[in-house]
Design an enzyme around this catalytic site. Structure first.
Site, PDB file in Angstrom:
ATOM      1  N   HIS A   1      -8.914  78.206  31.460  1.00 28.53           N
ATOM      2  CA  HIS A   1      -8.895  79.448  30.703  1.00 28.53           C
ATOM      3  C   HIS A   1      -8.555  80.601  31.638  1.00 28.53           C
ATOM      4  O   HIS A   1      -9.179  80.750  32.677  1.00 28.53           O
ATOM      5  CB  HIS A   1     -10.270  79.649  30.066  1.00 28.53           C
TER       6      HIS A   1
ATOM      7  N   HIS B   1     -12.349  75.027  31.534  1.00 32.60           N
ATOM      8  CA  HIS B   1     -13.088  75.419  30.345  1.00 32.60           C
ATOM      9  C   HIS B   1     -13.368  74.256  29.399  1.00 32.60           C
ATOM     10  O   HIS B   1     -14.461  74.108  28.884  1.00 32.60           O
ATOM     11  CB  HIS B   1     -12.282  76.502  29.628  1.00 32.60           C
TER      12      HIS B   1
ATOM     13  N   GLY C   1     -25.180  68.014  20.713  1.00 34.01           N
ATOM     14  CA  GLY C   1     -24.378  69.212  20.461  1.00 34.01           C
ATOM     15  C   GLY C   1     -23.834  69.149  19.034  1.00 34.01           C
ATOM     16  O   GLY C   1     -24.373  68.438  18.182  1.00 34.01           O
ATOM     17  N   LEU C   2     -22.759  69.886  18.792  1.00 38.68           N
ATOM     18  CA  LEU C   2     -22.223  69.920  17.432  1.00 38.68           C
ATOM     19  C   LEU C   2     -21.944  68.535  16.898  1.00 38.68           C
ATOM     20  O   LEU C   2     -22.325  68.195  15.783  1.00 38.68           O
ATOM     21  CB  LEU C   2     -20.940  70.748  17.406  1.00 38.68           C
ATOM     22  N   ALA C   3     -21.262  67.708  17.690  1.00 38.72           N
ATOM     23  CA  ALA C   3     -20.885  66.382  17.206  1.00 38.72           C
ATOM     24  C   ALA C   3     -22.115  65.492  17.047  1.00 38.72           C
ATOM     25  O   ALA C   3     -22.316  64.884  15.991  1.00 38.72           O
ATOM     26  CB  ALA C   3     -19.876  65.738  18.166  1.00 38.72           C
ATOM     27  N   GLY C   4     -22.949  65.429  18.064  1.00 44.05           N
ATOM     28  CA  GLY C   4     -24.098  64.525  18.036  1.00 44.05           C
ATOM     29  C   GLY C   4     -25.118  64.907  16.986  1.00 44.05           C
ATOM     30  O   GLY C   4     -25.599  64.054  16.222  1.00 44.05           O
TER      31      GLY C   4
ATOM     32  N   ARG D   1      -2.216  80.571  27.418  1.00 50.78           N
ATOM     33  CA  ARG D   1      -3.257  80.383  28.414  1.00 50.78           C
ATOM     34  C   ARG D   1      -2.755  79.749  29.709  1.00 50.78           C
ATOM     35  O   ARG D   1      -3.050  80.222  30.795  1.00 50.78           O
ATOM     36  CB  ARG D   1      -4.349  79.463  27.844  1.00 50.78           C
TER      37      ARG D   1
ATOM     38  N   LEU E   1     -14.876  73.508  17.914  1.00 52.99           N
ATOM     39  CA  LEU E   1     -15.998  73.454  16.976  1.00 52.99           C
ATOM     40  C   LEU E   1     -15.594  72.644  15.755  1.00 52.99           C
ATOM     41  O   LEU E   1     -16.361  71.846  15.220  1.00 52.99           O
ATOM     42  CB  LEU E   1     -16.419  74.870  16.573  1.00 52.99           C
TER      43      LEU E   1
ATOM     44  N   SER F   1     -13.385  86.587  26.378  1.00 50.13           N
ATOM     45  CA  SER F   1     -12.360  86.309  25.359  1.00 50.13           C
ATOM     46  C   SER F   1     -10.993  86.748  25.847  1.00 50.13           C
ATOM     47  O   SER F   1     -10.819  87.821  26.409  1.00 50.13           O
ATOM     48  CB  SER F   1     -12.697  87.050  24.081  1.00 50.13           C
TER      49      SER F   1
END
Lengths: 642, 247
Positions: free
Chosen positions: A266, A406, A42-45, A331, A446, A284
């Site tokens: 959420h 979430h 994902g983003l990190a990996g 939230r 993110l 959203s």
């Protein structure tokens, strides 16, 4: 044991700079001698793997999906924060840092968060250079929006698909390194165990999901970028395959699991429609800007069409209970109150397992005031998504919403170098516990995933590698053989049960206990009950689960069974943490600890620490290790939304 | 509602065949994949192997899922992945034929699951901007005309599901490849490598065994993200320039 996060001391503004100078650096010609395993793309990996390969390390990556591009980071909608101050509204690194610590309800490590805010700007630069098509203004410059109640506009976005665009950017960087043969990537391969040699993380055991082959892979360091554990609740906004196995197996090998009770729920998701619901979809929360949340005042009205319920018989519970913030309460407050009214039997919508769990989100007044076109302009894509999933027209009838799990703030414990207590085992992104404290702010996930992957880990991992210079190992060393045998044994045990119930049956049961007792609102008594119910489900699972097919071939039932087996153990750790944390903080709400207004009430005197749990055996309460938290730059304060 | 499903079952070491299953008491609120989950739960409970299909996010964004329903990629609802298609789109008593993407570049792994790694190889051969981590200038050094940025974004919304290939009579991957070529080719950041990129990616696409475009437009019709056919024309222009330049 008291844990040391090894955060540098001294002036916070200079801490990261000085730290990078003081840690060991691997010179360019030596980097190519080291092998690093990255699990999860994902983003990190993906960002970490690409960056380390560019630096010269030999990198191997693993993901359970058929391509690195499919990791669940792709589903993030909202945006990514950065302290660019492009909107000239007084934003700064310090403000982003301050907001993130406060938003995390003072349960994160100050110096990590400051570093996160510092590198946030570089992430935007990097993404733009990669060709990430962020939203732009007519000037050609980047657009920003205010998100999640922030007082400044610091969120960069690409329509409602920011996660997709950032992930594709990181995936492209990774694909380039794969093409250059600097990274060897393994698709459809799932980590099953961590291999320790002389107390250091030196490899992993994987299962090839197509052939069923169990293999060992050795390296000089292991990086877990395996995401969150939200699916322990069965229904969540996570992808179907998201699981805790990699992190949990590392925990069973000695890594500490920190703050598992911090789970973000959420408030605005599409409610459950039936028993066979497989996942929940988030909408959203900007919808609450114009929608009014209500339920019928009387139980007799819950089956009536919403439009037939007279105004006087509608209970606008957020507006009545929180007159100042109304429908815009945070939230967790919104989520909790939705649960309470449904507990009282006032929920609406489909009856699932004998109860109705949904509340109305009504746009009638906003449409009357601003016109349907204005509402369409603002929320058209969300209304479209809602009507696609539910078959109802939210311009004519109110939406129905309910909270859903979430994001998970807890994760494996890591120090300032993002290394766990097991030397060599590094953990990044949602899989670690570090930066969000007890509650994550919008557009921060993110940012953290990419900060860890692009701008923190690639430097800090060198410190471990050059300090230790691990000796080379082969894939068939004794420790690897033992770990492979352990994994094969576990799989054979699952296959041999041959019971009568599908895996999902147990996962659903676990999810129900988790939502009821360890979810939005928790109590000491309820948690005690959960701690009795979870082992019972686990026991039944190991007696009566049905895993058809073969172990040595493609077998989705076996994949699920392995993941659910780990969730059934992990759930207990989560419940212990929630029971032990006898205060409310962020996403962890204990009914015994609330202010007169029903707000989460922290107990800084006794609980200003990170709870890092050490494995003691299945069904045995894990051992608690504490990392004390101190706040030198952000003053501790209590939230109020009245 | 009750449905009859004719599902393609195939393992790596055998020829495939259609098997018939019934899906009973299906809720109109369920998604198509949830309907299959129910069928699979029943099969698993009986000790039979479930129907294998790729899926993950179930929000229409990861691009994992996809198969043909009555010959149409992602089923009857336009602009929608099969995971986001709901059963209210169907009627009680319907008989549905479900089969995997059919393309030689996407070999069947099992049942409805196919191997789409050819798409990754296309990206690996040039679908990126060569910028090292840390080497980026400030994001505002290079303004991008809003129209171009929006158009690049529309191309970049491709989820890589492979429906375009499945729908094409030539099993071409032109829509997929052109979306990435156009996304990067329309941005200033992508200019330096623009012609090498298109040349390398098209070469890899052809080596992978995908067919050529003969302007049927089936790809655009089934694309769940509405990626435009115009990108193919744009890619062909870039490819022609690349050839002229001898790249």
């Amino acid at each position: 044991m008291i844990l040391d996060g090894k955060a540098p001391t001294g002036d916070i503004e200079e801490a990261w700079d000085k730290h990078r100078f003081s840690i060991k650096v691997v010179n360019p010609s030596n980097k190519r001698k080291f092998k690093v395993i990255v699990v999860g793309t994902g983003l990190a990996g993906a960002s970490a793997a690409a960056s380390m390969a560019e630096m010269g390390y030999q990198v191997q990556t693993f993901c359970y999906q058929d391509s690195p591009r499919r990791a669940h980071s792709i589903a993030a909608q909202g945006g990514i924060n950065a302290a660019k101050n492009y909107q000239n509204d007084g934003d700064s690194i310090f403000r982003l840092f301050y907001d993130t610590v406060k938003g995390g309800d003072f349960r994160s490590r100050e110096r990590n968060v400051y570093r996160l805010a510092q590198v946030s700007n570089s992430i935007i630069d990097q993404a733009v250079a990669q060709g990430v098509p962020f939203a732009r203004e007519y000037s050609g410059l980047l657009g920003n929006r205010s998100f999640g109640g922030a007082q400044v506009s610091r969120t960069f976005y690409a329509a409602g698909q920011t996660g997709q665009q950032l992930l594709l950017g990181a995936y492209q960087a990774l694909a380039r390194q794969i093409g250059l043969k600097n990274v060897v990537h393994h698709n459809r391969t799932e980590m099953q165990d961590l291999i320790l040699v002389d107390g250091q993380a030196r490899g992993i055991v994987t299962r090839n999901l197509i052939t069923g082959q169990i293999e060992s892979h050795m390296a000089d360091a292991v990086v877990l970028a395996t995401g969150g554990y939200g699916n322990v609740y069965y229904l969540s906004t996570n992808a179907m395959g998201c699981n805790v196995t990699a992190g949990f197996q590392a925990y069973k090998r000695g890594a500490y699991f920190a703050n598992p009770c911090y789970v973000q729920i959420h408030p605005t998701c599409i409610p459950v429609h039936g028993e066979f619901q497989s996942k929940l979809t988030l909408m959203s929360e900007s919808l609450r800007n114009d929608g009014r949340v209500w339920v019928p005042r009387n139980k007799e009205d819950v089956e009536k069409p919403a439009r037939d319920i007279a105004e006087a018989d509608r209970y606008y519970y957020l507006e009545e209970r929180y007159p100042a913030f109304g429908n815009l309460v945070p939230r967790d407050v919104a989520a909790r109150n939705s649960k309470y009214v449904c507990d009282e039997g006032l929920g609406v919508g489909h009856k699932v397992n004998g109860e109705r769990r949904a509340v109305y989100l009504d746009f009638a007044e906003a449409i009357k005031r601003d016109g349907e076109d204005a509402i369409r302009e603002k929320y058209g894509n969300l209304f479209h998504m809602y009507s696609k999933i539910t078959g109802e027209n939210p311009y004519k009838v109110p939406m129905r919403i309910y909270p859903a799990v979430h994001y998970t703030m807890g994760g494996l414990w890591v120090d300032y170098n993002l290394m766990s207590n097991v030397p060599g085992l590094h953990v990044i992104g949602e899989a670690n516990f570090s930066d969000h404290g007890a509650n994550r702010l919008g557009a921060s996930a993110l940012m953290q995933g990419l900060a860890d992957g692009y701008f923190v880990l690639p430097y800090t991992i060198g410190n471990f590698l050059w300090s230790e210079r691990p000796k080379p190992l082969t894939n068939d060393c004794a420790e690897a053989q033992q770990a492979v045998a352990d994994v094969k044994g576990r799989i054979n045990t699952l296959m041999d049960i041959k019971g009568g119930k599908p895996v999902d049956y147990f996962h659903r049961q676990l999810g129900k206990v988790m939502y009821d007792k360890v979810g939005i609102s928790r109590s000491g008594a309820g948690l005690k009950e959960a701690l009795e119910q979870i082992p019972a489900i686990r026991e039944e699972f190991w007696k009566n689960v049905s895993v058809p097919g073969k172990a040595n071939s493609l077998n989705p039932a076996l994949e699920k069974a392995g993941r659910v087996a780990d969730f059934l153990e992990f759930a207990e750790v989560l419940a212990h943490d929630a029971h032990d944390r006898d205060e409310s903080a962020g996403g962890h709400f204990r009914e015994e600890h609330q202010t007169e207004e029903g707000e989460a009430k922290r107990n800084d005197e006794d609980f200003s620490y990170v709870a890092a749990w050490g494995y003691q055996g299945v069904g045995v309460k894990p051992e608690l290790h504490k990392e004390p938290l101190s706040f030198d730059y952000v003053k501790l304060s209590q939230r109020s939304y009245k | 509602m009750n449905l009859t499903l004719k599902v393609w079952r195939q393992s790596t070491d055998s020829d495939g065949r259609f098997e018939t299953y019934t899906a009973e008491n299906v809720s109109a609120e369920a998604s198509f994949l949830e309907m299959l989950d129910v069928v699979n739960d029943k099969l698993e409970g009986q000790g039979e192997e479930p129907i294998v299909f790729d899926h993950d996010c179930r929000e229409g964004i990861c691009g994992s899922c996809g198969f043909l329903v009555d010959g149409v990629a992602h089923g009857p609802e336009t602009g929608t992945t099969i995971c986001q298609t709901h059963m209210r789109k169907f009627n009680d008593g319907d008989s549905l034929t479900i089969e995997p993407w059919r393309a030689s570049a996407f070999p069947v792994i099992k049942d409805l699951m196919v191997d789409r790694t050819a798409f990754d190889r296309i990206i690996e051969s040039g679908g990126y901007v060569s910028v090292r981590t840390g080497a980026a200038p400030d994001a505002h050094t290079m303004p991008v005309n809003k129209h171009d940025a929006d158009d690049a974004f529309n191309a970049a919304t491709c989820i890589g599901c492979g429906a375009c290939v499945a729908a094409c009579p030539n099993a071409a991957a032109m829509l997929f490849t052109s979306a990435k070529v156009s996304h990067l080719g329309m941005l200033p950041q992508g200019q330096v490598e623009r012609y090498e990129r298109v040349s390398n990616m098209v070469d890899t696409m052809e080596e992978a065994g995908f067919g050529a475009c003969s302007n049927h437009g089936e790809c655009e019709a089934v694309c769940p993200k509405g990626v435009s056919l115009n990108y193919i024309a744009r890619m062909n222009r870039d490819l022609a320039v690349a050839k002229l330049k001898g790249v």
